[in-house]
Design a protein around this motif. Structure first.
Motif, PDB file in Angstrom:
ATOM      1  N   ASN A   7       0.823  -1.212   0.000  1.00  0.00           N
ATOM      2  CA  ASN A   7       0.000   0.000   0.000  1.00  0.00           C
ATOM      3  C   ASN A   7       0.856   1.261   0.000  1.00  0.00           C
ATOM      4  OD1 ASN A   7      -2.509  -1.308  -0.058  1.00  0.00           O
ATOM      5  ND2 ASN A   7      -2.519  -1.589   2.169  1.00  0.00           N
ATOM      6  N   ARG A   8       1.995   1.201   0.680  1.00  0.00           N
ATOM      7  CA  ARG A   8       2.903   2.345   0.708  1.00  0.00           C
ATOM      8  C   ARG A   8       3.388   2.662  -0.710  1.00  0.00           C
ATOM      9  NH1 ARG A   8       8.362   2.094   1.633  1.00  0.00           N
ATOM     10  NH2 ARG A   8       8.187   0.005   2.525  1.00  0.00           N
ATOM     11  N   TRP A   9       3.717   1.600  -1.456  1.00  0.00           N
ATOM     12  CA  TRP A   9       4.144   1.796  -2.850  1.00  0.00           C
ATOM     13  C   TRP A   9       2.971   2.263  -3.716  1.00  0.00           C
ATOM     14  CZ3 TRP A   9       8.430  -0.198  -6.107  1.00  0.00           C
ATOM     15  CH2 TRP A   9       9.618  -0.348  -5.359  1.00  0.00           C
ATOM     16  N   LYS A  10       1.842   1.641  -3.536  1.00  0.00           N
ATOM     17  CA  LYS A  10       0.670   1.959  -4.371  1.00  0.00           C
ATOM     18  C   LYS A  10       0.241   3.410  -4.191  1.00  0.00           C
ATOM     19  CE  LYS A  10      -3.954   0.239  -5.498  1.00  0.00           C
ATOM     20  NZ  LYS A  10      -5.029  -0.728  -5.120  1.00  0.00           N
ATOM     21  N   GLU A  11       0.401   3.932  -2.978  1.00  0.00           N
ATOM     22  CA  GLU A  11      -0.056   5.287  -2.671  1.00  0.00           C
ATOM     23  C   GLU A  11       1.017   6.348  -2.888  1.00  0.00           C
ATOM     24  OE1 GLU A  11      -1.308   4.793   1.337  1.00  0.00           O
ATOM     25  OE2 GLU A  11      -2.957   3.413   0.794  1.00  0.00           O
ATOM     26  N   THR A  21       3.246   0.906 -13.622  1.00  0.00           N
ATOM     27  CA  THR A  21       2.504   0.060 -14.569  1.00  0.00           C
ATOM     28  C   THR A  21       2.652  -1.415 -14.222  1.00  0.00           C
ATOM     29  OG1 THR A  21       2.817   1.674 -16.346  1.00  0.00           O
ATOM     30  CG2 THR A  21       2.298  -0.582 -16.997  1.00  0.00           C
ATOM     31  N   LYS A  22       3.880  -1.818 -13.905  1.00  0.00           N
ATOM     32  CA  LYS A  22       4.117  -3.226 -13.575  1.00  0.00           C
ATOM     33  C   LYS A  22       3.461  -3.602 -12.256  1.00  0.00           C
ATOM     34  CE  LYS A  22       8.390  -3.605 -16.234  1.00  0.00           C
ATOM     35  NZ  LYS A  22       9.870  -3.669 -16.209  1.00  0.00           N
ATOM     36  N   LEU A  23       3.413  -2.657 -11.326  1.00  0.00           N
ATOM     37  CA  LEU A  23       2.741  -2.915 -10.049  1.00  0.00           C
ATOM     38  C   LEU A  23       1.252  -3.135 -10.267  1.00  0.00           C
ATOM     39  CD1 LEU A  23       3.216  -3.074  -6.976  1.00  0.00           C
ATOM     40  CD2 LEU A  23       2.701  -0.625  -6.865  1.00  0.00           C
ATOM     41  N   GLU A  24       0.686  -2.338 -11.148  1.00  0.00           N
ATOM     42  CA  GLU A  24      -0.735  -2.483 -11.460  1.00  0.00           C
ATOM     43  C   GLU A  24      -1.011  -3.854 -12.076  1.00  0.00           C
ATOM     44  OE1 GLU A  24      -4.637  -1.463 -11.398  1.00  0.00           O
ATOM     45  OE2 GLU A  24      -2.981  -0.269 -10.590  1.00  0.00           O
ATOM     46  N   GLU A  25      -0.086  -4.338 -12.891  1.00  0.00           N
ATOM     47  CA  GLU A  25      -0.256  -5.647 -13.531  1.00  0.00           C
ATOM     48  C   GLU A  25      -0.232  -6.790 -12.519  1.00  0.00           C
ATOM     49  OE1 GLU A  25       2.930  -5.694 -16.308  1.00  0.00           O
ATOM     50  OE2 GLU A  25       1.975  -4.311 -17.723  1.00  0.00           O
ATOM     51  N   LEU A  26       0.401  -6.553 -11.366  1.00  0.00           N
ATOM     52  CA  LEU A  26       0.509  -7.602 -10.352  1.00  0.00           C
ATOM     53  C   LEU A  26      -0.725  -7.727  -9.467  1.00  0.00           C
ATOM     54  CD1 LEU A  26       4.181  -7.237  -8.969  1.00  0.00           C
ATOM     55  CD2 LEU A  26       3.273  -9.088 -10.385  1.00  0.00           C
ATOM     56  N   SER A  32       2.195 -13.546  -6.426  1.00  0.00           N
ATOM     57  CA  SER A  32       3.346 -12.801  -6.930  1.00  0.00           C
ATOM     58  C   SER A  32       3.503 -11.484  -6.197  1.00  0.00           C
ATOM     59  CB  SER A  32       3.193 -12.541  -8.437  1.00  0.00           C
ATOM     60  OG  SER A  32       3.212 -13.748  -9.155  1.00  0.00           O
ATOM     61  N   LEU A  33       2.381 -10.860  -5.881  1.00  0.00           N
ATOM     62  CA  LEU A  33       2.406  -9.592  -5.157  1.00  0.00           C
ATOM     63  C   LEU A  33       3.012  -9.784  -3.765  1.00  0.00           C
ATOM     64  CD1 LEU A  33       1.440  -6.743  -5.938  1.00  0.00           C
ATOM     65  CD2 LEU A  33      -0.668  -7.205  -4.673  1.00  0.00           C
ATOM     66  N   MET A  48      23.531  -7.385  -2.725  1.00  0.00           N
ATOM     67  CA  MET A  48      22.178  -7.908  -2.910  1.00  0.00           C
ATOM     68  C   MET A  48      21.966  -8.316  -4.357  1.00  0.00           C
ATOM     69  SD  MET A  48      19.823  -4.468  -2.679  1.00  0.00           S
ATOM     70  CE  MET A  48      19.835  -3.226  -3.980  1.00  0.00           C
ATOM     71  N   ARG A  49      21.051  -9.240  -4.552  1.00  0.00           N
ATOM     72  CA  ARG A  49      20.735  -9.752  -5.873  1.00  0.00           C
ATOM     73  C   ARG A  49      19.294 -10.198  -5.859  1.00  0.00           C
ATOM     74  NH1 ARG A  49      24.747 -14.219  -8.419  1.00  0.00           N
ATOM     75  NH2 ARG A  49      26.224 -12.682  -7.611  1.00  0.00           N
ATOM     76  N   GLY A  50      18.558  -9.886  -6.917  1.00  0.00           N
ATOM     77  CA  GLY A  50      17.160 -10.297  -6.944  1.00  0.00           C
ATOM     78  C   GLY A  50      16.541 -10.068  -8.304  1.00  0.00           C
ATOM     79  N   LYS A  51      15.275 -10.466  -8.433  1.00  0.00           N
ATOM     80  CA  LYS A  51      14.548 -10.268  -9.678  1.00  0.00           C
ATOM     81  C   LYS A  51      14.221  -8.790  -9.849  1.00  0.00           C
ATOM     82  CE  LYS A  51      12.355 -14.829  -9.929  1.00  0.00           C
ATOM     83  NZ  LYS A  51      11.069 -15.560  -9.946  1.00  0.00           N
ATOM     84  N   LEU A  52      14.183  -8.356 -11.099  1.00  0.00           N
ATOM     85  CA  LEU A  52      13.797  -6.992 -11.420  1.00  0.00           C
ATOM     86  C   LEU A  52      12.287  -6.827 -11.294  1.00  0.00           C
ATOM     87  CD1 LEU A  52      16.039  -6.712 -14.565  1.00  0.00           C
ATOM     88  CD2 LEU A  52      16.274  -5.224 -12.582  1.00  0.00           C
ATOM     89  N   GLY A  53      11.857  -5.649 -10.863  1.00  0.00           N
ATOM     90  CA  GLY A  53      10.429  -5.383 -10.785  1.00  0.00           C
ATOM     91  C   GLY A  53      10.073  -4.512  -9.612  1.00  0.00           C
ATOM     92  N   PRO A  54       8.801  -4.175  -9.454  1.00  0.00           N
ATOM     93  CA  PRO A  54       8.367  -3.368  -8.319  1.00  0.00           C
ATOM     94  C   PRO A  54       8.324  -4.203  -7.045  1.00  0.00           C
ATOM     95  CG  PRO A  54       6.476  -4.001  -9.642  1.00  0.00           C
ATOM     96  CD  PRO A  54       7.690  -4.507 -10.367  1.00  0.00           C
TER      97      PRO A  54
END
Length: 568
Positions: A7-11, A21-26, A32-33, A48-54
């Motif tokens: 919610n912090r990210w969404k707002e 846009t990618k967050l909305e798709e999730l 996955s979210l 650190m290492r991880g997958k790309l994305g929101p």
């Protein structure tokens, strides 16, 4: 709890448009979210290492800014901010963007950045930190991970990855950043105008290549060797090609289909020279021209794989242990004089073959935990104390360091040296396989293997911990028909001698690793990966003959796998 972060990210009103846009798709995929937000992407001892994305558990400009904020605080805390930070990056998606974001955070704190104008190998970054007298370094890379990954590796002023004590300080600074969305950054153009973002390129390349001349052991031997090299869509082409040329090699053939940087690594299932499929195109080209030696580097050029034709003209991919043994024996065997305090440094999961070879030349061996930062830390200690002279460092996962002008594993150095080793033995009428057989004949047939289990997400992490707990708590007394002599638990730093029922302290930092040492120089080891959602199982055996070692290795693996199958 994860929904609070989501919610912090969404707002957040100023969220990057692409990430928004990618967050909305999730939103329609709650699993996955949750995975994107259930934790913060961990900044560990290797970065650190991880997958790309929101998400807080993903690589994106905000999690990179958080890491950079921790680095800025660390550099200021060390009182080294005026010396700046060197920054390099590989061919992955968002690598240059993340490098610039790092510089923008550092610049906000008044810390200069030396950023390469285009992609460069990890070992050159290690060299650049030392060459530029920088306070620290950063490489944006996910090494050999799949295309959807990226990462952030931090280096100290010595050009090595942060050892545990320094890493813990920086990790604490990173973790104190409460909201990654609010990390402040400076304007890129303003930083360039103010001299706080400085672009670097050919001058550092030239200095690195000059240092590369010291890798050559026998400058005057004929270099009549036909080579095929593939950088697997990564960073290594220029420096490997130039390094080979200045060492005297003229028959250098590049796998052009894999020579251009490509974040999709489109011609391979995985850009990892440890996996034989990565050599398919090099093997095809090698057969067409009758090449003596094939070489492949991973995307950030800190790992090197090697393949050699056998007596039937089929190319055999050497293991990291085998390549390391050949390079070690060549360095020691061709040195005009060896220091009395010479030291080989290897990791606890690297073959004992190297120790036996070093012993035969009167050179001692030191074991470190897995991770080249521990090798780099020891080199720095030897410089300070003079107790030992560094001769060679390596790990089974295709990482080697020949000369200490870099302080991380260096595939560029390694490519030039193994080519020279190949030329040396060709001048003696032998291939690298012949030379390896000679070493086995002399020292015993060492054979190793590695198994990995990929277990992603929260459930995967729980399964990995279950496996480690079971092997720790079980009373395992034999494997493959061999008695367990010693159990080394690096988490508790306790070595337990099973037969005598006594214990001693292991003089190494704590790490979640468990090693079982069996009779007759056999062993196996469990280690959760620090950079991937995997648990790794390492095996090593020794006997007087290849077939005997193969049977022994299969028996030890069967014992471990039988227990795993009962657990999962």
């Amino acid at each position: 709890m994860w929904k609070n972060s989501y919610n912090r990210w969404k707002e957040f009103m100023d969220l990057d448009a692409d990430l928004s846009t990618k967050l909305e798709e999730l939103t329609s995929d709650e699993q996955s979210l949750e995975d994107a937000f259930y934790k913060n992407l961990e900044f560990g001892t290797g970065g650190m290492r991880g997958k790309l994305g929101p998400g807080t558990n993903r690589m994106n400009i905000y999690t990179v800014r958080k890491a950079a904020e921790g680095l800025a605080t660390y550099v200021n805390d060390q009182g080294l901010s005026n010396r700046g930070v060197a920054i390099a990056y590989d061919s992955r998606y968002m690598s240059k963007e993340f490098a610039v974001e790092t510089a923008r955070v550092l610049g906000h704190h008044g810390i200069p950045s030396y950023v390469f104008t285009s992609l460069r190998p990890t070992p050159e970054l290690s060299f650049a930190v030392r060459h530029l007298n920088a306070a620290a370094g950063v490489v944006v890379t996910a090494s050999h991970n799949p295309p959807e990954y990226n990462g952030f590796k931090a280096y100290n002023e010595d050009g090595g990855q942060l050892p545990p004590e320094q890493a813990e300080i920086m990790i604490d600074f990173v973790n104190k950043v409460e909201n990654e969305l609010n990390v402040e950054v400076a304007d890129q153009k303003q930083l360039e105008e103010d001299g706080l973002l400085r672009w670097v390129d050919e001058d550092v390349d030239a200095a690195y290549l000059e240092a590369m001349k010291t890798v050559t052991v026998q400058p005057d031997i004929p270099k009549d060797l036909s080579l095929v090299f593939t950088p697997l869509h990564g960073t290594a082409r220029h420096l490997v090609e130039k390094g080979l040329e200045q060492s005297g090699f003229t028959s250098i053939h590049i796998v052009e289909e894999q020579a251009q940087p490509d974040p999709e690594f489109s011609t391979v299932a995985s850009p990892n020279p440890e996996e034989h499929q990565a050599f398919e195109m090099a093997i095809e080209q090698g057969k067409a021209i009758g090449a003596d030696l094939l070489m492949a580097t991973d995307p950030d050029a800190d790992r090197l794989g090697v393949a050699v034709p056998d007596s039937n003209g089929e190319y055999k991919v050497l293991t990291g242990n085998q390549t390391g043994a050949l390079m070690l024996d060549y360095i020691l065997g061709q040195s005009k004089s060896l220091p009395k305090n010479g030291q080989l440094i290897k990791t606890i999961v690297t073959s004992e073959f190297g120790r036996v070879i070093a012993d035969s030349y009167g050179i001692s061996t030191l074991d470190t935990l897995t991770g080249f930062k521990f090798i780099g830390e020891k080199i720095r200690e030897y410089e300070r104390t003079g107790d030992h002279k560094f001769m060679f460092g390596y790990e089974e996962s295709y990482g080697y360091l020949v000369k200490d002008f870099a302080r991380d594993k260096d595939a560029v150095q390694s490519a030039v040296l193994i080519a020279e080793v190949g030329a040396h033995w060709k001048n003696q009428g032998k291939t690298l396989l012949d030379a390896l057989d000679d070493l086995y004949e002399k020292h015993g047939y060492f054979l190793e293997d590695l198994q990995s289990m990929k277990l992603e997400g929260k459930s995967g992490a729980d399964t990995i911990q279950t496996i480690m707990n079971d092997f720790r708590e079980a009373d395992i007394t034999e494997a493959g028909g061999k008695k367990v002599l010693t159990v080394e638990d690096y988490a508790t730093t306790v070595r337990h001698y099973v037969q005598e029922d006594k214990q001693e302290v292991i003089d190494l930092p704590s790490s979640n690793v468990l090693k079982f040492i069996l009779e007759d120089d056999c062993w196996f080891c469990l280690r959760p990966s620090g950079t991937e959602p995997k648990i790794k199982f390492y095996y090593g055996v020794k006997s007087g003959a290849k077939k005997e070692s193969e049977e022994l290795l299969a028996a030890v693996k069967a014992t471990v796998n039988e227990r795993l199958h009962a657990l999962i």
